[in-house]
Motif scaffolding. Structure first.
Motif, PDB file in Angstrom:
ATOM      1  N   ARG A  38       6.645   1.473  10.451  1.00  9.58           N
ATOM      2  CA  ARG A  38       7.235   2.637   9.793  1.00  9.58           C
ATOM      3  C   ARG A  38       6.165   3.700   9.620  1.00  9.58           C
ATOM      4  NH1 ARG A  38       9.152   1.491   4.012  1.00  9.58           N
ATOM      5  NH2 ARG A  38       6.966   1.752   3.583  1.00  9.58           N
ATOM      6  N   GLY A  41       8.097   7.090   6.455  1.00 10.07           N
ATOM      7  CA  GLY A  41       8.540   6.850   5.096  1.00 10.07           C
ATOM      8  C   GLY A  41       9.893   6.185   5.037  1.00 10.07           C
ATOM      9  N   PHE A 134       7.130   4.108  -1.602  1.00 12.81           N
ATOM     10  CA  PHE A 134       8.007   3.710  -0.505  1.00 12.81           C
ATOM     11  C   PHE A 134       9.190   2.939  -1.079  1.00 12.81           C
ATOM     12  CE2 PHE A 134       3.792   4.327   1.071  1.00 12.81           C
ATOM     13  CZ  PHE A 134       3.958   4.945   2.294  1.00 12.81           C
ATOM     14  N   SER A 140       3.172   0.326   4.814  1.00 16.57           N
ATOM     15  CA  SER A 140       3.081   1.590   4.088  1.00 16.57           C
ATOM     16  C   SER A 140       1.902   2.396   4.611  1.00 16.57           C
ATOM     17  CB  SER A 140       2.916   1.311   2.594  1.00 16.57           C
ATOM     18  OG  SER A 140       4.009   0.559   2.126  1.00 16.57           O
ATOM     19  N   GLY A 145       5.216   8.385   2.840  1.00 16.20           N
ATOM     20  CA  GLY A 145       6.021   7.844   1.753  1.00 16.20           C
ATOM     21  C   GLY A 145       7.321   8.584   1.527  1.00 16.20           C
ATOM     22  N   ASP A 146       8.242   7.889   0.869  1.00 12.03           N
ATOM     23  CA  ASP A 146       9.509   8.504   0.490  1.00 12.03           C
ATOM     24  C   ASP A 146       9.307   9.504  -0.645  1.00 12.03           C
ATOM     25  OD1 ASP A 146      11.262   6.985   2.264  1.00 12.03           O
ATOM     26  OD2 ASP A 146      10.611   5.271   1.072  1.00 12.03           O
TER      27      ASP A 146
END
Length: 178
Positions: A38, A41, A134, A140, A145-146
């Motif tokens: 990933r 994010g 996250f 990560s 990141g979210d």
């Protein structure tokens, strides 16, 4: 496969800056073991349609980040993983940095740098530069990141350390910034 949306809001509460983010549910099958690394994010970038991020936001999706002092941050919400970014000066005035995963948040968590990185020696500082969260399980990668929250008081904390240790030459922590 639904595309999650992320919403960012800044709130002011008693002169304290608090950052808030909300994320819609990601309906991807998390049992798949051959998921790619990933780097976005958890957000799907291809075929993503721009929509109003507040449209589907709910209070149960909210994540708040409050920087309490130079080395303490309080995180409220649900995150699978949090990356904490920190810098400090060593005895000779040179800058050291850490950006490391510190685990998740389930409800509320207060993090103090000297507790999380207890093996590290901080001569001057430490100062949290930011927090990244996250919402989905997976590797990560910093910057993906979210939620991402820079420390709004970073410059004031730097100035306070410089003032407290005025007789010591402290390296510029971010020479390329500005």
């Amino acid at each position: 496969m639904a595309n999650p949306r992320v919403c960012y809001r800044c709130l002011s509460d008693d002169s304290e800056l608090v950052s808030t983010a909300t994320a819609a549910d990601d309906t991807r099958d998390s049992s798949t073991s051959d998921r790619p690394l990933r780097t976005d994010g958890g957000r799907e970038r291809q075929n993503q349609v721009e929509t109003d991020p507040l449209e589907d936001a709910t209070d149960t999706d909210a994540v708040t980040v409050a920087f309490r002092d130079p080395e303490t941050v309080q995180i409220t919400g649900d995150l699978e993983e949090v990356l904490l970014a920190v810098f400090w000066w060593d005895e000779s005035g040179l800058v050291g940095t850490i950006t490391e995963p510190i685990g998740g948040v389930d409800g509320e968590r207060t993090v103090t740098v000297s507790s999380v990185f207890s093996e590290q020696q901080f001569a001057y500082g430490p100062i949290i530069t930011g927090v990244e969260g996250f919402t989905t399980v997976g590797p990560s990668v910093p910057g993906t990141g979210d939620i991402s929250r820079p420390n709004p008081d970073l410059e004031a904390y730097i100035d306070a350390v410089r003032e407290e240790h005025a007789g010591i030459e402290l390296e510029e922590p971010f020479p390329d910034a500005g």
